[in-house]
Design a protein around this motif. Structure first.
Motif, PDB file in Angstrom:
ATOM      1  N   THR A 456    -116.653  44.941  40.777  1.00  0.00           N
ATOM      2  CA  THR A 456    -117.081  45.802  41.879  1.00  0.00           C
ATOM      3  C   THR A 456    -115.967  45.962  42.902  1.00  0.00           C
ATOM      4  N   THR A 457    -115.751  47.185  43.327  1.00  0.00           N
ATOM      5  CA  THR A 457    -114.805  47.494  44.405  1.00  0.00           C
ATOM      6  C   THR A 457    -115.579  48.066  45.578  1.00  0.00           C
ATOM      7  N   GLU A 508    -115.212  39.837  47.505  1.00  0.00           N
ATOM      8  CA  GLU A 508    -114.850  38.761  48.435  1.00  0.00           C
ATOM      9  C   GLU A 508    -113.891  39.247  49.516  1.00  0.00           C
ATOM     10  N   LYS A 509    -113.474  40.504  49.410  1.00  0.00           N
ATOM     11  CA  LYS A 509    -112.539  41.119  50.358  1.00  0.00           C
ATOM     12  C   LYS A 509    -111.208  40.379  50.418  1.00  0.00           C
TER      13      LYS A 509
END
Length: 603
Positions: A456-457, A508-509
């Motif tokens: 996921t982005t 998780e950035k």
């Protein structure tokens, strides 16, 4: 469960991949759930450690499986999501059998190819055929199995024997064998030669498998007399022999097969239970419209691909197909120009000035540029130079994986003035390691240890960007990855303050996924591989944006809410008569993406 086994004869690279996909397409058009399995007779566990020059690109599945690129054809044609177990290799089969022997599962028996290896193959096929591959979660009803290589290859003998036994396990009404063979037409005689096909079918029958369908690949169509000759010597009715000549697009193949009543034969042969073919005709209409659109493309767009493996086009198979998906959707015929990255490097000017100047001439002539993925340090400086030229000259640019990383390196060197900035993959002792390896994905093993599969982005909320608009304004997207290196977090603030905006990050950035430059027509780079999820009817957004930017239409497209300008109507009527003329010029290798099994593959 019904099975269709697709085998090949005479040469590899004859078209099994697309033909197997086309079988699935016309069956799925009847509302029947379809899955696919690709069998590769090599001993490798998977395709992950292959050189691109050895086997073409490595296709990555959502679950992280590194598989043969034919599975990309299956996913694109059937619009399904396959799994790593849908790719069977000799290595996987033997590993399973050896593991079971070590556990004592065989109760002290002598473990042999027959029955233990052949039983493992059959069990694997039956198990995987039941796994849902569509979003609806339904169990497939038909499984298309492609046996790689050609009949007679020593490495595929165990698989042929397994399917000889398998036809009795599942009963004749539940399995159909389609043999794909080349029918050459030597220039010296001008006539089609059937002897290679006769020999291939004879060998297949000698191994215990009798083809129900013979798919004849040829450069040009041949008449009924050739079919009759093949029928006489191969013990197959003429109606069960289909000639597929070179066509203008691989997406024309299912239309061609449907027009020649292949679904009617399969329905009768496998008792599929289709009562009416009206729905099938309706569902195939989108494929006919796609073919019609491809035939009537009026305008070209030139895309330069600055790569490391330009000597083999199959190394960028999904990339090329994704560009064509986007071009077909937008109304442009994509012309790809491969540029060897190392030829753009300054050192090349001294050693081979002709190649250097020719590479830069091609780069300057192109309308947009892609810098794709790759491994190792060869050609990296050339990729960096291509990134710099695009950034400084306003040329539409798309970086993918290593292309994303080289864009970061270039910006760090030439805008942030971080002299000698580099990736630790290329220079471990670099003063400014703006690209570093991910420790948890660097275990010392080469196979299956990268960051693989669908991830996921998340788009940053404070950025409104072209790439996010192209994805429909979504807050997050899912794309497939294949990499071991990432942007060094210590340099992110420095780079962003100077205008290199990391607009997409992981959940998780911590890992940078997408970058975009302001004040540029289109300068986008992504860490993931968008080409893996591109579909003929649903092109990948980054490629759509690249082509629109090359034609200076991106701003208008975004302003209209991702709507295209009206296209002029053609005189295509979508009638059956039109399908009789679906013969263009496509090479035999274009019909199949797998050409590494036999040294005799020269077409």
């Amino acid at each position: 469960m019904k099975y269709i086994l697709v085998t090949g004869g005479v040469i590899s690279g004859v078209g099994k991949g697309v033909i197997a996909s086309s079988f699935g397409t016309i069956i799925k058009s009847c509302g029947i759930e379809v899955t696919s399995i690709k069998i590769d007779p090599y001993i490798n566990l998977d395709a992950g450690t292959f050189s691109p020059y050895e086997h073409g690109e490595v296709y990555v599945l959502s679950d992280g499986g590194e598989v043969d690129l034919d599975l990309g054809n299956y996913e694109r044609f059937l619009d399904i999501t396959l799994h790593r177990d849908n790719n069977i290799t000799t290595g996987k089969i033997y590993q399973n059998v050896i593991d079971r022997e070590r556990r004592g599962d065989y109760l002290g028996k002598t473990v042999q190819v027959v029955p233990h290896i052949t039983n493992e193959i059959q069990d694997w096929v039956e198990r995987v055929a039941q796994i849902p591959v569509s979003d609806n979660g339904k169990t497939p009803e038909v499984c298309i199995i492609e046996l790689g290589g050609t009949i007679g290859d020593i490495e595929s003998m165990a698989f042929v024997e397994a399917f000889r036994q398998f036809q009795f396990r599942v009963k004749r009404d539940n399995i159909c064998v389609a043999h794909v063979s080349l029918v050459p037409q030597p220039r010296s005689t001008g006539e089609h030669k059937t002897k290679p096909t006769q020999s291939s079918v004879r060998e297949l029958r000698g191994l215990g498998l009798s083809p129900d369908i013979i798919v004849c690949r040829s450069e040009k169509p041949f008449g009924q007399s050739v079919k009759d000759k093949i029928s006489n010597f191969c013990h197959v009715n003429p109606e069960q022999i289909i000639s597929i000549p070179d066509l203008s697009s691989i997406y024309e193949v299912p239309v061609f097969m449907e027009h020649h009543s292949m679904i009617e034969y399969l329905n009768e042969r496998l008792n599929l239970g289709v009562q009416s073919f009206d729905q099938s005709r309706q569902n195939m209409r989108k494929w006919r419209k796609l073919v019609e659109r491809i035939y009537h493309l009026k305008y070209d767009v030139c895309v330069a691909i600055v790569g490391k493996y330009t000597g083999l086009e199959d190394a960028y198979a999904s990339l090329i197909k994704s560009l064509k998906h986007a071009g077909n959707h937008l109304g442009y015929k994509v012309q790809t120009q491969f540029i060897e990255a190392s030829n753009l490097e300054k050192d090349k000017l001294l050693t081979d000035p002709v190649s250097y100047h020719e590479a830069w001439r091609q780069l300057c002539k192109s309308e947009c540029i892609i810098v794709p993925g790759g491994f190792g340090k060869r050609g990296v400086e050339g990729k960096i130079e291509a990134c710099r030229w695009c950034r400084e000259n306003g040329k539409p640019f798309l970086g993918i994986c290593l292309g994303f990383q080289t864009a970061v390196i270039e910006f760090a060197r030439n805008v942030a003035n971080l002299e000698g900035a580099h990736s630790t993959e290329c220079v471990e002792s670099t003063q400014h390691p703006v690209i570093i390896d991910m420790p948890e994905h660097n275990t010392g093993m080469m196979g299956g240890t990268m960051r693989l599969g669908k991830r996921t982005t998340i788009f940053k909320k404070d950025y409104e960007t072209k790439i996010r608009q192209l994805y429909g304004g979504e807050s997050q997207i899912e794309e497939r990855h294949r990499h071991r290196f990432e942007v060094n977090p210590e340099y992110i603030d420095t780079l962003e303050k100077l205008g290199l905006r990391f607009v997409g990050v992981d959940v998780e950035k911590e890992r940078m996924e997408i970058l975009e430059l302001d004040n540029h027509p289109y300068y986008v780079a992504v860490q993931f591989h968008p080409e893996y999820l591109s579909r003929p009817m649903a092109p990948s957004p980054p490629f759509v944006g690249l082509i629109l930017a090359a034609k200076e239409k991106l701003k208008s497209y975004l302003a209209k809410g991702l709507k295209l300008s009206p296209q002029p109507q053609s005189d295509y009527t979508d009638s059956d008569d039109d399908l009789d003329n679906l013969t263009g010029k496509l090479t035999i290798n274009d019909l199949d993406s797998s050409s590494a099994y036999s040294s005799s593959s020269v077409l």
